[in-house]
Scaffold this motif. Structure first.
Motif, PDB file in Angstrom:
ATOM      1  N   PRO A 340       0.807  -1.219   0.000  1.00 28.56           N
ATOM      2  CA  PRO A 340       0.000   0.000   0.000  1.00 28.56           C
ATOM      3  C   PRO A 340       0.842   1.271   0.000  1.00 28.56           C
ATOM      4  N   ASN A 341       2.034   1.202   0.572  1.00 28.09           N
ATOM      5  CA  ASN A 341       2.915   2.373   0.561  1.00 28.09           C
ATOM      6  C   ASN A 341       3.334   2.732  -0.865  1.00 28.09           C
ATOM      7  N   ILE A 342       3.733   1.731  -1.636  1.00 31.66           N
ATOM      8  CA  ILE A 342       4.150   1.974  -3.017  1.00 31.66           C
ATOM      9  C   ILE A 342       2.958   2.411  -3.872  1.00 31.66           C
ATOM     10  N   ALA A 398      -2.230   5.103   2.997  1.00 31.05           N
ATOM     11  CA  ALA A 398      -1.262   5.422   4.051  1.00 31.05           C
ATOM     12  C   ALA A 398      -1.727   4.857   5.397  1.00 31.05           C
ATOM     13  N   LEU A 399      -3.024   4.931   5.662  1.00 29.09           N
ATOM     14  CA  LEU A 399      -3.561   4.399   6.919  1.00 29.09           C
ATOM     15  C   LEU A 399      -3.377   2.883   6.989  1.00 29.09           C
ATOM     16  N   ILE A 400      -3.687   2.191   5.888  1.00 32.44           N
ATOM     17  CA  ILE A 400      -3.522   0.735   5.862  1.00 32.44           C
ATOM     18  C   ILE A 400      -2.054   0.357   6.024  1.00 32.44           C
ATOM     19  N   GLN A 405       2.194  -1.880   9.454  1.00 31.36           N
ATOM     20  CA  GLN A 405       3.494  -1.710  10.096  1.00 31.36           C
ATOM     21  C   GLN A 405       3.392  -1.921  11.606  1.00 31.36           C
ATOM     22  N   ALA A 406       2.257  -1.513  12.177  1.00 31.33           N
ATOM     23  CA  ALA A 406       2.095  -1.527  13.632  1.00 31.33           C
ATOM     24  C   ALA A 406       1.449  -2.798  14.161  1.00 31.33           C
ATOM     25  N   THR A 420      -7.800  -7.638   3.237  1.00 33.30           N
ATOM     26  CA  THR A 420      -8.571  -8.012   4.427  1.00 33.30           C
ATOM     27  C   THR A 420      -8.682  -6.849   5.398  1.00 33.30           C
ATOM     28  N   LEU A 421      -7.573  -6.137   5.594  1.00 28.79           N
ATOM     29  CA  LEU A 421      -7.574  -4.999   6.500  1.00 28.79           C
ATOM     30  C   LEU A 421      -8.487  -3.889   5.984  1.00 28.79           C
TER      31      LEU A 421
END
Length: 468
Positions: A340-342, A398-400, A405-406, A420-421
């Protein structure tokens, strides 16, 4: 220009000196010059006044008396006259768009006739689409340029290729600028500006990450409750958790992005060596360069998120955080949220660049009779709007990314995929759940862009002054 004293020139200089000498003590200092020239709308950068005083101050008292003032203007007008005639190829006393285009071409900067016309219109006071000596002199009289290379650089970065504070797409640099060390100076100024900007807005950045991960809980779901929870848990210093590594990754990320951009640009040009990239091509090259930089420094992004969310005493430092992640979760944990970042780079970079270019060019078109440099407020405004639009488009990704990451730092959170998230957030929190933490993100846009711009300009002036 070197003949006897021209009474008209002397009268004009005397009027200028009287207007600038605000306290009427017969001398003009940096502050008076700054106030007087700003009132005339002639300044483009904060170091201009200091350069003028330093160049004309023959007795080194930090001020200009009338004799020093006229000596400076006489020498500067002579330089401007030589530059004017070097541009005026047919010696008709006027500069047209073709002559501007040709002059920049000889310096290794190729522009279109439309871009040359935009440069000309910034100086054309009588709307004749030509520049005579008086228009040229008046436009550059208080801009301490020394040669055509300086003029070309001024035009290039103030009219054509400035793309805002987000640095989504790296700037274009000529071979002359590279050999003169211009590139590393720009990168150094950008790194310092980014460090100061991120440190100044670090509490808002940590609050954003905090709300992205914990915002669904009713007791931590808004800006004030989030700030209170962080301060209560670790004191005021807790607001800056994770800022150290956030600042540390600026230099390598910027350098990698620039080097990757240069290589991608070279591949895209192919046989068109030296040809400038179009906006669309710069967007593609910049997005690929950003993706390359993110791929290499992404483990630092994961560390930043974990350190930002850590509780007091959880990690002793960056090395301890990295060690615990490696031991407990393995190497793959350092690339959680990478996809998702890319993916988020594309909409953010494209919208940010497109909106910025559109807004700035629109301003330049409406103020053709003004300076070629839009000025601090205009660029900050364009950067703020473009950054906001880019964030709106890319924020859910960015939120996903941050949640992924967390994951290991959230008690009981099982590893899940991006899809899924995404579905679970929409089902449990609604569509607005994808925008958790966007309020502090918006709150930090204006101060971040403003701090970055002001520090960047100041640092660039200092670096150029030190290195010559």
């Amino acid at each position: 220009m070197d003949g006897g004293v021209d009474p008209e020139r002397q009268r004009r200089w005397a009027e200028l000196f009287e207007q600038l000498d605000l306290n009427k003590d017969g001398r003009v200092d940096v502050n008076e010059l700054r106030i007087g020239l700003a009132a005339r709308g002639l300044l483009s950068h904060s170091s201009v006044e200091e350069q003028i005083v330093r160049a004309g101050d023959t007795n080194a008292d930090g001020q200009l008396d009338f004799e020093e003032f006229t000596q400076y203007l006489r020498a500067h007008e002579k330089r401007l006259h030589l530059m004017f005639h070097s541009l005026d190829r047919n010696n008709d006393g006027e500069i047209d768009v073709g002559e501007i285009q040709h002059a920049l071409h000889t310096l290794g900067i190729d522009i279109t006739l439309e871009e040359a016309a935009r440069i000309l219109q910034s100086m054309d006071r009588d709307s004749t689409m030509t520049i005579d000596w008086n228009e040229w002199r008046d436009h550059f009289l208080f801009n301490p340029l020394h040669n055509m290379e300086d003029v070309a650089q001024y035009w290039k970065h103030s009219v054509m290729l400035d793309i805002g504070e987000q640095l989504t797409v790296p700037d274009e640099f000529s071979e002359r600028e590279r050999s003169a060390g211009f590139v590393w100076r720009q990168l150094m100024a950008g790194a310092v500006a980014g460090s100061v900007s991120r440190t100044g807005t670090a509490p808002l950045d940590r609050l954003k990450v905090f709300l992205q991960v914990h915002g669904s809980r009713s007791d931590k779901g808004n800006v004030l409750s989030g700030l209170r929870a962080m301060v209560k848990e670790g004191g005021p210093a807790a607001l800056w958790r994770g800022n150290g590594i956030n600042v540390l990754k600026i230099a390598p990320e910027t350098a990698i992005k620039f080097l990757a951009y240069e290589q991608i640009k070279w591949l895209m040009r192919g046989s068109k060596d030296g040809a400038p990239l179009r906006v669309q091509e710069r967007f593609v090259a910049g997005s690929l360069a950003g993706a390359t930089a993110q791929t290499i420094i992404y483990p630092m992004e994961v560390l930043k998120t974990r350190l930002t969310l850590r509780k007091t005493g959880q990690y002793s430092g960056v090395a301890d955080c990295a060690k615990q992640i490696l031991v407990k979760e393995g190497v793959r944990a350092f690339y959680k949220g990478y996809v998702p970042n890319i993916l988020g780079i594309i909409p953010y970079a494209g919208i940010d660049l497109a909106v910025y270019e559109t807004l700035k060019n629109s301003w330049l078109q409406r103020h053709r009779d003004g300076s070629a440099d839009p000025g601090v407020l205009v660029l900050v405004g364009c950067g703020t709007v473009s950054s906001t639009c880019g964030q709106l488009a890319s924020y859910p990704l960015a939120l996903i990314r941050t949640r992924m990451q967390a994951q290991a730092s959230v008690k009981g959170a099982p590893p899940v995929s991006m899809a899924t998230l995404f579905r679970s957030i929409v089902v449990q929190e609604g569509v607005m759940g994808l925008y958790r933490g966007i309020a502090p993100n918006f709150l930090k846009v204006i101060p971040a862009v403003s701090i970055s711009y002001v520090v960047y300009e100041h640092m660039r002036a200092q670096i150029f002054r030190i290195t010559g």
